[in-house]
Structure formats: C-alpha cells, structure tokens
Scaffold this active site. Sequence first.
Site, short mmCIF file in Angstrom:
data_model
loop_
_atom_site.label_atom_id
_atom_site.label_comp_id
_atom_site.label_asym_id
_atom_site.label_seq_id
_atom_site.Cartn_x
_atom_site.Cartn_y
_atom_site.Cartn_z
N ASP A 63 0.81 -1.22 0.00
CA ASP A 63 0.00 0.00 0.00
C ASP A 63 0.85 1.28 0.00
O ASP A 63 0.31 2.38 0.11
CB ASP A 63 -0.92 0.03 1.24
N ARG A 88 0.72 -1.72 7.58
CA ARG A 88 1.28 -0.51 6.96
C ARG A 88 2.25 0.23 7.89
O ARG A 88 2.77 1.29 7.52
CB ARG A 88 0.15 0.44 6.51
N ARG A 133 -9.53 5.62 11.24
CA ARG A 133 -8.07 5.50 11.28
C ARG A 133 -7.45 6.53 12.25
O ARG A 133 -6.97 6.18 13.30
CB ARG A 133 -7.49 5.71 9.87
N HIS A 162 -11.22 7.21 5.15
CA HIS A 162 -10.31 8.35 5.28
C HIS A 162 -11.09 9.61 4.84
O HIS A 162 -11.89 9.53 3.89
CB HIS A 162 -9.12 8.23 4.32
N CYS A 256 -5.14 9.70 -2.99
CA CYS A 256 -4.41 8.75 -2.15
C CYS A 256 -2.97 8.56 -2.61
O CYS A 256 -2.09 8.30 -1.81
CB CYS A 256 -5.09 7.38 -2.15
N1 ARG Z 1 -5.37 0.13 1.14
C1 ARG Z 1 -5.07 1.40 1.71
C2 ARG Z 1 -5.57 1.45 3.14
O1 ARG Z 1 -6.64 0.95 3.39
C3 ARG Z 1 -5.65 2.50 0.89
C4 ARG Z 1 -5.24 3.86 1.34
C5 ARG Z 1 -5.91 4.96 0.58
N2 ARG Z 1 -5.37 6.20 0.93
C6 ARG Z 1 -6.06 7.33 1.14
N3 ARG Z 1 -5.42 8.44 1.30
N4 ARG Z 1 -7.36 7.32 1.25
O2 ARG Z 1 -4.93 1.97 4.03
#
Ligand code: ARG
Length: 265
Positions: A63, A88, A133, A162, A256
């Site tokens: 990612d 991550r 998050r 997000h 993203c």
């Molecule tokens: N697979 C990543 C996650 O879930 C995607 C991140 C997308 N990034 C964003 N800025 N919305 O963390």
Amino acid sequence: MPKHYLMCRPDFFAVEYAINPWMDPDAGADREVAVRQWEGLKAAYEELGHQVSLIDPIEGLPDMVFAANGALVAGGRVYGARFAFPERAAEGPAYLRWFSERGYPTHEPVHVNEGEGDFLAMDEVILAGTGFRTSREAHNEAQEFLGRPVVSLQLVDPRFYHLDTALFPLHGRNIAYYPGAFSEGSRSVLRRMFPDAVIAGADDAEVLGLNAVSDGRNIVINSEAHDLQLDLKRRGYEVIPVELGELRKAGGGPKCCTLEIRGEN
Ligand code: ARG
C-alpha cells in the site's frame, strides 16, 4: 501556482490483505495495470506544470503507493504518520526519513494518524477526519506541532474510511464533499463553514470521485465520477479525468497516491 507532490511507484502494489471494504485479497489486483495507470496520473501532474518527487517503494509494503498517508506537510513542517494497522506500520518511518534526509523539520507522532488521508490543509484551517483511522488525539497533536487550527470531522461510513475519500479542497477556502460519509454534527459544521461547497451524490462517491486533487484551477479526478465532473466544469474548473481502477481495488484514487509538499506560508 505550481504544486510539489510526492509519489511512490506501485512496483510492489498488491491486494493481499483487507483493511477496508474495497479490498478483496481473493480477487487481488494487476500490478502492471496499476503501474500504467499510476504513470498516467504522474504524467497528468507534470503536464499541468507541477513538480513530482518520488520516494523509493519498499518490497513487502503493497500500500506504499498511497503516498497521501505518509505524512501531513504544512508550512514546510512535516507531521509524520503512525498507521492504524500493522500491515502498513513501516511506511510511517520510511516517509518521515525521506523528509528528514532532505532537511525538513519533522515530528514523529505519538498518536495514530494516517497523514493527508485524514488531514486536508486549507488556507486558514486543517480539516481532520476521525472514526476509522486517525485518532482525535492526533488532531490535537497536529494542531500543536503545526500551529494551525484543526477542525475535527466524524466519519461514519466504512467505505469512506479516510477524510480524503469523501471530501477535497477545491482551493484554499472551499470544498467538494459527500455528506453521507459524515455524522449529523459534522455535516452541520461543513454547511456552516462552506455554504458554497460542491455537494456530491452517492454515485460519484462510490467511484471515489471525491478522492480528487485540485490546484485551485485544474482538478484531477477519477474518470467515472460523471456528475461531479459536470458540476465542477459548470463552476469553471478545468477537469482532468484519470483512470485508476486498479488502485481502487485497494480503496485508493488520485489523491491517495499524492502527498502535497506545502512550503513556507
Ligand atoms: N489500502 C489502503 C488502506 O486501506 C488504501 C489507502 C488509501 N489512501 C487514502 N489516502 N485514502 O490503508
């Protein structure tokens, strides 16, 4: 005004775990297609006259292409990321190192936050998402380090995990957003702060049309967000549609993949 963006080539991109509802490890994703689409996004920025810097991708961090999550940069100061999921976690220090090696003042965060995924800097304030998050404590931490007012917004729909999946700044003082992604109270806040905002519908939100990048004049946006593109054109913006369907399989779009490096001001 040309912008400066940081991007990360998806050389190790894959969908091999699921940390948001868009991700299906059984279906996976095609890395070659993702790289080609990402090259198209980078070329679009360069054609607009923006500067693109690159960070080396790291094997085992599929990612990492989603550079927006790597940090929040405002006034040339870098507030680092601390990821919510262990998959991550190693990206945070990697992005912070990129900045510290180049002489930027950096702050290693104590609280969980996913950089520009949940923080969107505007002229007077920074809009900040929470709910999936980034923690509210991180909103305070960012405000203290950057010395700018941070406005907390509550996200309520897991597909829009997000802030940057549901809202983007059109310029320093106005936004486009999808109200369905926010709590009732946060919707009121947005209506008060931005009475002239562009309101997007579910169809555009569901193709990650709000995950767009504006330089104040040109808007780089997922090609499938048809109604939103028309609205933006009607408002006088130049719309640059990009095809990023392969990256959407990980839950990401143009924004993203893009971390804006904002200088002194
Ligand atoms: N697979 C990543 C996650 O879930 C995607 C991140 C997308 N990034 C964003 N800025 N919305 O963390």
